[in-house]
Design a protein around this motif. Structure first.
Motif, mmCIF file in Angstrom:
data_model
loop_
_atom_site.group_PDB
_atom_site.id
_atom_site.type_symbol
_atom_site.label_atom_id
_atom_site.label_comp_id
_atom_site.label_asym_id
_atom_site.label_seq_id
_atom_site.Cartn_x
_atom_site.Cartn_y
_atom_site.Cartn_z
ATOM 1 N N LEU A 1 0.824 -1.201 0.000
ATOM 2 C CA LEU A 1 0.000 0.000 0.000
ATOM 3 C C LEU A 1 0.863 1.257 0.000
ATOM 4 C CD1 LEU A 1 -2.770 1.318 0.132
ATOM 5 C CD2 LEU A 1 -2.786 0.921 2.602
ATOM 6 N N ASP A 2 1.934 1.275 0.786
ATOM 7 C CA ASP A 2 2.817 2.450 0.831
ATOM 8 C C ASP A 2 3.448 2.726 -0.532
ATOM 9 O OD1 ASP A 2 2.271 2.949 3.468
ATOM 10 O OD2 ASP A 2 4.089 2.004 4.242
ATOM 11 N N ASP A 3 3.811 1.658 -1.257
ATOM 12 C CA ASP A 3 4.409 1.846 -2.582
ATOM 13 C C ASP A 3 3.390 2.458 -3.553
ATOM 14 O OD1 ASP A 3 6.789 0.772 -1.687
ATOM 15 O OD2 ASP A 3 6.288 -1.255 -2.344
ATOM 16 N N TYR A 4 2.155 1.999 -3.467
ATOM 17 C CA TYR A 4 1.110 2.575 -4.324
ATOM 18 C C TYR A 4 0.908 4.050 -4.001
ATOM 19 C CZ TYR A 4 -3.546 3.893 -5.841
ATOM 20 O OH TYR A 4 -4.614 4.585 -6.380
ATOM 21 N N LEU B 1 -6.594 -4.045 -5.253
ATOM 22 C CA LEU B 1 -7.995 -4.433 -5.115
ATOM 23 C C LEU B 1 -8.147 -5.955 -5.120
ATOM 24 C CD1 LEU B 1 -9.703 -1.748 -7.371
ATOM 25 C CD2 LEU B 1 -9.788 -1.898 -4.873
ATOM 26 N N ALA B 2 -7.344 -6.635 -5.926
ATOM 27 C CA ALA B 2 -7.386 -8.095 -5.918
ATOM 28 C C ALA B 2 -6.909 -8.626 -4.565
ATOM 29 C CB ALA B 2 -6.524 -8.651 -7.048
ATOM 30 N N ALA B 3 -5.872 -8.001 -4.015
ATOM 31 C CA ALA B 3 -5.380 -8.415 -2.696
ATOM 32 C C ALA B 3 -6.401 -8.089 -1.610
ATOM 33 C CB ALA B 3 -4.044 -7.732 -2.397
ATOM 34 N N LEU C 1 -11.092 -2.201 6.803
ATOM 35 C CA LEU C 1 -11.329 -0.760 6.791
ATOM 36 C C LEU C 1 -12.062 -0.392 8.073
ATOM 37 C CD1 LEU C 1 -11.359 2.020 5.391
ATOM 38 C CD2 LEU C 1 -13.470 1.322 4.229
ATOM 39 N N VAL C 2 -11.475 0.511 8.840
ATOM 40 C CA VAL C 2 -12.041 0.937 10.131
ATOM 41 C C VAL C 2 -12.241 2.446 10.096
ATOM 42 C CG1 VAL C 2 -11.708 1.039 12.626
ATOM 43 C CG2 VAL C 2 -10.891 -0.956 11.334
ATOM 44 N N ILE C 3 -13.422 2.894 10.519
ATOM 45 C CA ILE C 3 -13.741 4.319 10.588
ATOM 46 C C ILE C 3 -14.238 4.628 11.995
ATOM 47 C CG2 ILE C 3 -15.027 6.224 9.545
ATOM 48 C CD1 ILE C 3 -15.264 2.972 7.747
ATOM 49 N N LEU C 4 -13.734 5.710 12.568
ATOM 50 C CA LEU C 4 -14.150 6.124 13.909
ATOM 51 C C LEU C 4 -14.267 7.635 13.949
ATOM 52 C CD1 LEU C 4 -14.608 5.690 16.995
ATOM 53 C CD2 LEU C 4 -12.129 5.863 17.257
ATOM 54 N N THR C 5 -15.410 8.133 14.415
ATOM 55 C CA THR C 5 -15.559 9.562 14.662
ATOM 56 C C THR C 5 -16.066 9.760 16.090
ATOM 57 O OG1 THR C 5 -17.866 9.750 13.911
ATOM 58 C CG2 THR C 5 -16.135 9.957 12.246
ATOM 59 N N GLY D 1 -13.816 20.008 28.140
ATOM 60 C CA GLY D 1 -14.320 20.848 27.066
ATOM 61 C C GLY D 1 -14.648 20.080 25.807
ATOM 62 N N PRO D 2 -15.060 20.812 24.758
ATOM 63 C CA PRO D 2 -15.450 20.165 23.501
ATOM 64 C C PRO D 2 -14.293 19.373 22.899
ATOM 65 C CG PRO D 2 -16.117 22.476 23.531
ATOM 66 C CD PRO D 2 -15.214 22.269 24.710
ATOM 67 N N ARG D 3 -14.655 18.309 22.210
ATOM 68 C CA ARG D 3 -13.622 17.497 21.581
ATOM 69 C C ARG D 3 -14.214 16.821 20.351
ATOM 70 N NH1 ARG D 3 -11.718 13.623 25.546
ATOM 71 N NH2 ARG D 3 -13.111 12.017 24.749
ATOM 72 N N ARG D 4 -13.416 16.670 19.351
ATOM 73 C CA ARG D 4 -13.814 15.907 18.179
ATOM 74 C C ARG D 4 -12.576 15.235 17.596
ATOM 75 N NH1 ARG D 4 -15.176 20.596 13.661
ATOM 76 N NH2 ARG D 4 -13.130 21.581 13.643
ATOM 77 N N ALA D 5 -12.783 14.081 17.030
ATOM 78 C CA ALA D 5 -11.669 13.312 16.484
ATOM 79 C C ALA D 5 -12.197 12.404 15.392
ATOM 80 C CB ALA D 5 -10.993 12.480 17.581
ATOM 81 N N VAL D 6 -11.335 12.083 14.445
ATOM 82 C CA VAL D 6 -11.695 11.163 13.366
ATOM 83 C C VAL D 6 -10.478 10.315 13.014
ATOM 84 C CG1 VAL D 6 -11.190 12.907 11.596
ATOM 85 C CG2 VAL D 6 -12.664 10.971 11.042
ATOM 86 N N VAL D 7 -10.737 9.032 12.774
ATOM 87 C CA VAL D 7 -9.680 8.088 12.404
ATOM 88 C C VAL D 7 -10.201 7.233 11.248
ATOM 89 C CG1 VAL D 7 -8.223 6.151 13.131
ATOM 90 C CG2 VAL D 7 -8.785 7.972 14.768
ATOM 91 N N VAL D 8 -9.385 7.071 10.226
ATOM 92 C CA VAL D 8 -9.668 6.139 9.128
ATOM 93 C C VAL D 8 -8.439 5.251 8.967
ATOM 94 C CG1 VAL D 8 -10.158 5.861 6.665
ATOM 95 C CG2 VAL D 8 -11.223 7.738 7.952
ATOM 96 N N GLN D 9 -8.657 3.964 9.031
ATOM 97 C CA GLN D 9 -7.549 3.003 8.937
ATOM 98 C C GLN D 9 -7.869 1.991 7.834
ATOM 99 O OE1 GLN D 9 -7.026 -0.513 11.667
ATOM 100 N NE2 GLN D 9 -5.415 0.796 12.499
ATOM 101 N N LEU D 10 -6.910 1.797 6.935
ATOM 102 C CA LEU D 10 -7.051 0.831 5.854
ATOM 103 C C LEU D 10 -5.877 -0.134 5.900
ATOM 104 C CD1 LEU D 10 -8.288 -0.255 3.181
ATOM 105 C CD2 LEU D 10 -6.906 1.458 1.979
ATOM 106 N N ALA D 11 -6.167 -1.429 5.883
ATOM 107 C CA ALA D 11 -5.131 -2.460 5.826
ATOM 108 C C ALA D 11 -5.451 -3.395 4.664
ATOM 109 C CB ALA D 11 -5.068 -3.244 7.133
ATOM 110 N N ILE D 12 -4.440 -3.650 3.835
ATOM 111 C CA ILE D 12 -4.559 -4.604 2.730
ATOM 112 C C ILE D 12 -3.388 -5.564 2.847
ATOM 113 C CG2 ILE D 12 -4.594 -4.936 0.230
ATOM 114 C CD1 ILE D 12 -5.777 -2.168 -0.059
#
Length: 199
Positions: free
Chosen positions: A25-28, A59-61, A68-72, A150-161
């Motif tokens: 993935l890093d090479d792509y 995509l084949a791999a 795929l993980v999504i967190l907000t 106080g107020p807080r917001r965060a978002v994380v998107v993680q992709l592993a192939i």
């Protein structure tokens, strides 16, 4: 000619038979950065062909093994618990499962979904994600204090192939807005995609 250097490096690293070879993935992502940086039309076209072949291989791999993980998270200044949305899509040998929920209390979420996703729909989402410029962007890990008031917001998107993994995190400012828009589109897919029961 300076533009020849990134093109030559990628041709050496990824020969014309790239579609038959494993691609990290890093090479792509480095290919995508080189495409964006190329100033010569011929070099850009050659790099785009290389990146396209690498995308097909990824995509084949991903069909065989990916995650795929999504967190907000959003919390107002006077809210005791943050509002969470989280989703996890996992592909193993062509079978894709989804687990997703939202709400301030995971034990009694505002909504929750779990089931089997059609593989083509999952791969279409990954195709859009892998083409999104945000994935190849610079995402340094932000400083985070879970005990800060106080107020807080965060978002994380993680992709592993396969064995490759990419994680993006943001807490505020333009990086947050950019990543939150991407996470919102992914979560909308998780809320609306048709599901089959898990056998």
């Amino acid at each position: 000619m300076k533009w020849l250097r990134p093109a030559l490096c990628l041709f050496l690293l990824f020969p014309l038979g790239v579609a038959a070879q494993p691609v990290a993935l890093d090479d792509y992502l480095q290919m995508r950065r080189s495409v964006d940086a190329a100033r010569d039309d011929a070099a850009r076209a050659a790099l785009e062909r290389q990146a396209g072949a690498a995308l097909d291989t990824l995509l084949a791999a991903a069909r065989r093994s990916s995650r795929l993980v999504i967190l907000t998270e959003r919390r107002g200044g006077d809210e005791p618990a943050p509002a969470l949305e989280t989703a996890r899509l996992v592909a193993r040998e062509g079978r894709v499962t989804l687990q997703a929920l939202a709400g301030p209390r995971p034990q009694s979420p505002d909504w929750e979904r779990a089931g089997v996703v059609e593989t083509g729909a999952y791969l279409a989402v990954l195709d859009r994600l892998l083409r999104d410029p945000a994935l190849a962007g610079d995402w340094p890990a932000p400083r985070f204090d879970p005990n800060a008031p106080g107020p807080r917001r965060a978002v994380v998107v993680q992709l592993a192939i396969g064995e490759s993994e990419r994680e993006m995190q943001a807490l505020d400012g333009p990086p947050y807005e950019r990543l939150a828009a991407l996470a919102g589109a992914l979560l909308e897919f998780c809320r609306s995609v048709p599901l089959r029961p898990v056998p």
